[in-house]
Write an enzyme that holds these catalytic residues in place. Structure first.
Site, mmCIF file in Angstrom:
data_model
loop_
_atom_site.group_PDB
_atom_site.id
_atom_site.type_symbol
_atom_site.label_atom_id
_atom_site.label_comp_id
_atom_site.label_asym_id
_atom_site.label_seq_id
_atom_site.Cartn_x
_atom_site.Cartn_y
_atom_site.Cartn_z
ATOM 1 N N VAL A 139 -23.659 12.330 -43.415
ATOM 2 C CA VAL A 139 -24.448 13.041 -42.397
ATOM 3 C C VAL A 139 -24.730 14.487 -42.766
ATOM 4 O O VAL A 139 -25.612 15.120 -42.200
ATOM 5 C CB VAL A 139 -23.808 13.005 -40.989
ATOM 6 C CG1 VAL A 139 -23.910 11.636 -40.380
ATOM 7 C CG2 VAL A 139 -22.389 13.502 -41.018
ATOM 8 N N LYS B 63 -17.751 7.896 -26.793
ATOM 9 C CA LYS B 63 -16.735 8.862 -26.445
ATOM 10 C C LYS B 63 -15.878 9.161 -27.671
ATOM 11 O O LYS B 63 -15.903 8.363 -28.606
ATOM 12 C CB LYS B 63 -15.876 8.336 -25.307
ATOM 13 C CG LYS B 63 -15.116 7.064 -25.674
ATOM 14 C CD LYS B 63 -13.960 6.823 -24.782
ATOM 15 C CE LYS B 63 -12.783 7.661 -25.188
ATOM 16 N NZ LYS B 63 -11.484 7.121 -24.785
ATOM 17 N N ASP C 256 -19.746 5.025 -21.377
ATOM 18 C CA ASP C 256 -18.382 4.825 -20.897
ATOM 19 C C ASP C 256 -18.308 3.316 -20.712
ATOM 20 O O ASP C 256 -18.916 2.764 -19.791
ATOM 21 C CB ASP C 256 -18.148 5.540 -19.568
ATOM 22 C CG ASP C 256 -16.716 5.365 -19.102
ATOM 23 O OD1 ASP C 256 -16.184 4.237 -19.234
ATOM 24 O OD2 ASP C 256 -16.121 6.326 -18.613
ATOM 25 N N HIS C 257 -17.613 2.631 -21.611
ATOM 26 C CA HIS C 257 -17.752 1.170 -21.608
ATOM 27 C C HIS C 257 -17.213 0.524 -20.339
ATOM 28 O O HIS C 257 -17.550 -0.608 -20.026
ATOM 29 C CB HIS C 257 -17.154 0.542 -22.869
ATOM 30 C CG HIS C 257 -15.665 0.463 -22.877
ATOM 31 N ND1 HIS C 257 -14.857 1.551 -23.083
ATOM 32 C CD2 HIS C 257 -14.824 -0.592 -22.693
ATOM 33 C CE1 HIS C 257 -13.587 1.164 -23.031
ATOM 34 N NE2 HIS C 257 -13.537 -0.133 -22.809
ATOM 35 N N LYS D 133 -18.472 -3.104 -17.392
ATOM 36 C CA LYS D 133 -17.651 -4.255 -16.990
ATOM 37 C C LYS D 133 -18.196 -4.868 -15.702
ATOM 38 O O LYS D 133 -18.609 -4.164 -14.783
ATOM 39 C CB LYS D 133 -16.197 -3.821 -16.815
ATOM 40 C CG LYS D 133 -15.571 -3.401 -18.161
ATOM 41 C CD LYS D 133 -14.083 -3.132 -18.039
ATOM 42 C CE LYS D 133 -13.522 -2.452 -19.257
ATOM 43 N NZ LYS D 133 -13.065 -3.352 -20.317
ATOM 44 N N ASP E 87 -7.945 10.562 -22.878
ATOM 45 C CA ASP E 87 -8.380 9.266 -23.383
ATOM 46 C C ASP E 87 -8.845 8.344 -22.254
ATOM 47 O O ASP E 87 -9.775 7.561 -22.430
ATOM 48 C CB ASP E 87 -7.231 8.605 -24.164
ATOM 49 C CG ASP E 87 -7.670 7.344 -24.905
ATOM 50 O OD1 ASP E 87 -8.732 7.396 -25.562
ATOM 51 O OD2 ASP E 87 -6.957 6.325 -24.835
ATOM 52 N N HIS F 85 -12.788 6.948 -17.902
ATOM 53 C CA HIS F 85 -12.753 5.660 -17.201
ATOM 54 C C HIS F 85 -12.206 5.770 -15.765
ATOM 55 O O HIS F 85 -12.780 5.238 -14.831
ATOM 56 C CB HIS F 85 -11.908 4.644 -17.977
ATOM 57 C CG HIS F 85 -12.262 4.549 -19.435
ATOM 58 N ND1 HIS F 85 -13.558 4.561 -19.884
ATOM 59 C CD2 HIS F 85 -11.487 4.441 -20.545
ATOM 60 C CE1 HIS F 85 -13.564 4.451 -21.212
ATOM 61 N NE2 HIS F 85 -12.319 4.382 -21.639
HETATM 62 C C1 BG6 Z 1 -10.715 3.329 -24.767
HETATM 63 C C2 BG6 Z 1 -9.492 4.124 -25.101
HETATM 64 O O1 BG6 Z 1 -11.724 4.175 -24.263
HETATM 65 O O2 BG6 Z 1 -10.403 2.347 -23.803
HETATM 66 C C3 BG6 Z 1 -8.392 3.212 -25.592
HETATM 67 O O3 BG6 Z 1 -9.814 5.075 -26.096
HETATM 68 C C4 BG6 Z 1 -8.153 2.095 -24.602
HETATM 69 O O4 BG6 Z 1 -7.203 3.944 -25.814
HETATM 70 C C5 BG6 Z 1 -9.448 1.400 -24.240
HETATM 71 O O5 BG6 Z 1 -7.260 1.174 -25.198
HETATM 72 C C6 BG6 Z 1 -9.243 0.387 -23.124
HETATM 73 O O6 BG6 Z 1 -10.409 -0.362 -22.963
HETATM 74 P P1 BG6 Z 1 -10.361 -1.837 -22.401
HETATM 75 O O7 BG6 Z 1 -11.797 -2.240 -22.279
HETATM 76 O O8 BG6 Z 1 -9.594 -2.656 -23.369
HETATM 77 O O9 BG6 Z 1 -9.647 -1.758 -21.085
#
Ligand code: BG6
Length: 482
Positions: free
Chosen positions: A80, A142, A171-172, A176, A229, A234
């Site tokens: 990069v 993130k 933010d995954h 969900k 984290d 989340h």
């Molecule tokens: C991530 C964190 O954002 O989410 C991890 O960096 C964590 O530490 C993870 O394990 C949890 O995601 P999920 O989808 O498995 O609950």
């Protein structure tokens, strides 16, 4: 919004996230007729062929469409920091664009460490890769900074190249199924929405517990800890969705506007109050429910033996607005806990002087539990008279669970979010002001929390006893996870 063909420029193409989540998600989207081609970018050397084989190993081997899918992947080694590499990239991008008739639409997926965002964006712009006939979008993973100041800096770097409306901050958790269901549950059910406030709700409990440790992410995690984290992103998102006001329209900006309002209303913590509001802890050696012995966090590989990083946080938040006046929002999250589970529990107030309650103590409070994972569903705890003559009052549970058959068709969070990005829907991504306010809140905690001692919990438990005391002081307890 329409599906349009697009070229995806995948930065961090050989990384763990890309292999575990992004390629399988793209494959699912491909099977659902989304049209795209991908250029994988990373420092490592690969040919198109060896890159395709690497991706192939991440896919379900039974599917026949794999070959066609993989043919759409190309690889270009890229550093990069090297403008010259971007000049090459521009040519390849244009060729692929023409070959697949992608109309110049481009998604820049930055699955990179944040310190590379700035130079990646700048060099893309300088090389003219972001100037195309079509639309452009940037997807950002993130962590978006490590405090407000660094997040601002990242944001400024990005906004020199992309407009805010083109930035998709992931933010995954927002991808969900049951997280997306919170709004439907609240706003499509008058029986809940009419009692969703301080008059009827005693407290809210949000748990994100994990059984995993830090795996091979020790160096990242040890500098980050559970607060940054998991809580900054989340947990706050789950709290916001539970607490927000109904938006006046279900469109992206109205929803995001309401979300930001909740963040602004969360009471910040100060040095004087924080010891009553928050617990930080680290796991020590213990035994997981399946019998696995775990060494203490500071004995894990690549962790300093005197590390003071927290692997667990519990806290009590207040949302200082009319709806939530005085209602505690308890949150907890940690590694190496007894169960992998994400749940939101809404505990309703008891009926005043409830005669059944006084006489028949088996009855419990009404609870609405939103099961986010691993089970996806809802349960509602009610009290009924036990069947039979001298019926006592007992709690029962009404359960809805998304069963296995339909589960297989439930898209993974990444599939859903990338699909949204392909369609240009940014509702389930975080807007800059949302990120900024969540950092303001976490920064206030970080500034105040050196005064609170680090507590310890045994691996394989639900955290230290101080976390139970946090609720016990208010007359509450953590409801067991189901
Ligand atoms: C991530 C964190 O954002 O989410 C991890 O960096 C964590 O530490 C993870 O394990 C949890 O995601 P999920 O989808 O498995 O609950």
């Amino acid at each position: 919004t329409e599906r349009e063909p697009v070229l995806i420029l995948m930065f961090g193409a050989t990384g763990d996230l890309a292999c575990r989540k992004l390629y399988p998600a793209l494959f699912e989207l491909y099977k659902k007729n989304h049209e795209f081609a991908v250029i994988g970018l990373a420092r490592r050397q690969h040919t198109h062929e060896s890159y395709r084989s690497m991706i192939d190993r991440t896919l379900d081997q039974n599917s026949e469409q794999r070959r066609d899918f993989l043919e759409r992947f190309y690889y270009q080694p890229l550093d990069v920091g090297q403008p010259y590499h971007f000049a090459l990239l521009k040519n390849i991008a244009e060729q692929i664009d023409t070959k697949y008739n992608l109309h110049g639409n481009r998604i820049f997926y930055l699955s990179l460490a944040p310190r590379f965002f700035g130079s990646a964006a700048e060099n893309l712009k300088k090389a003219g890769i972001t100037e195309t006939q079509g639309w452009k979008r940037a997807v950002i993973e993130k962590p978006f900074g490590h405090d407000l100041a660094s997040a601002k800096e990242l944001n400024e770097q990005l906004l020199r190249v992309f407009d805010e409306s083109e930035v998709y901050r992931i933010d995954h958790y927002l991808g969900k199924e049951m997280v997306q269901n919170i709004e439907a549950l609240r706003f499509a059910n008058p029986i809940f929405e009419s009692i969703w406030d301080h008059r009827h709700i005693a407290n809210v409990q949000i748990t994100l517990s994990e059984t995993l440790g830090v795996g091979d992410r020790a160096s990242y995690y040890d500098q980050t800890g559970a607060l940054l984290d998991m809580v900054q992103n989340h947990i706050l998102q789950l709290l916001i969705l539970t607490a927000m006001e109904p938006p006046s329209r279900f469109d992206t900006e109205d929803i995001r506007q309401e979300k930001v309002k909740v963040l602004k209303a969360i009471r910040t913590m100060s040095r004087d109050t924080i010891a009553n509001e928050l617990i930080r802890a680290q796991y020590k050696a213990g035994v997981m429910p399946d019998g696995t012995r775990i060494t203490g966090y500071h004995n894990e590989n690549n962790i300093d033996t005197d590390s003071k990083t927290e692997t667990f946080v519990a806290a009590r938040f207040f949302v200082d607005n009319y709806r939530w006046s005085g209602v505690p929002f308890y949150i907890r999250t940690g590694k190496r806990m007894a169960a992998k589970s994400t749940e939101i529990v809404i505990q309703f107030k008891d009926i005043t002087q409830n005669p059944f309650f006084c006489q028949l103590h088996k009855a419990g409070p009404n609870l609405l539990v939103i099961h986010i994972q691993p089970d996806e569903g809802l349960s509602l705890k009610l009290n009924v008279k036990e069947f039979g003559e001298a019926g006592d009052t007992i709690p029962i549970s009404m359960n809805f669970s998304n069963h296995h058959d339909s589960k297989s068709s439930t898209p993974d969070a990444y599939e859903r979010l990338i699909g949204d990005c392909l369609r240009g829907d940014s509702t389930n991504f975080t807007r800059w002001d949302e990120v900024a306010y969540s950092w303001t809140l976490t920064d206030s905690i970080v500034a105040a929390w050196n005064d609170i001692p680090l507590d310890y919990y045994e691996a394989g438990t639900m955290g230290p006893s101080s976390s139970d005391e946090l609720l016990a002081r208010d007359g509450f307890c953590w409801w067991p996870l189901t």
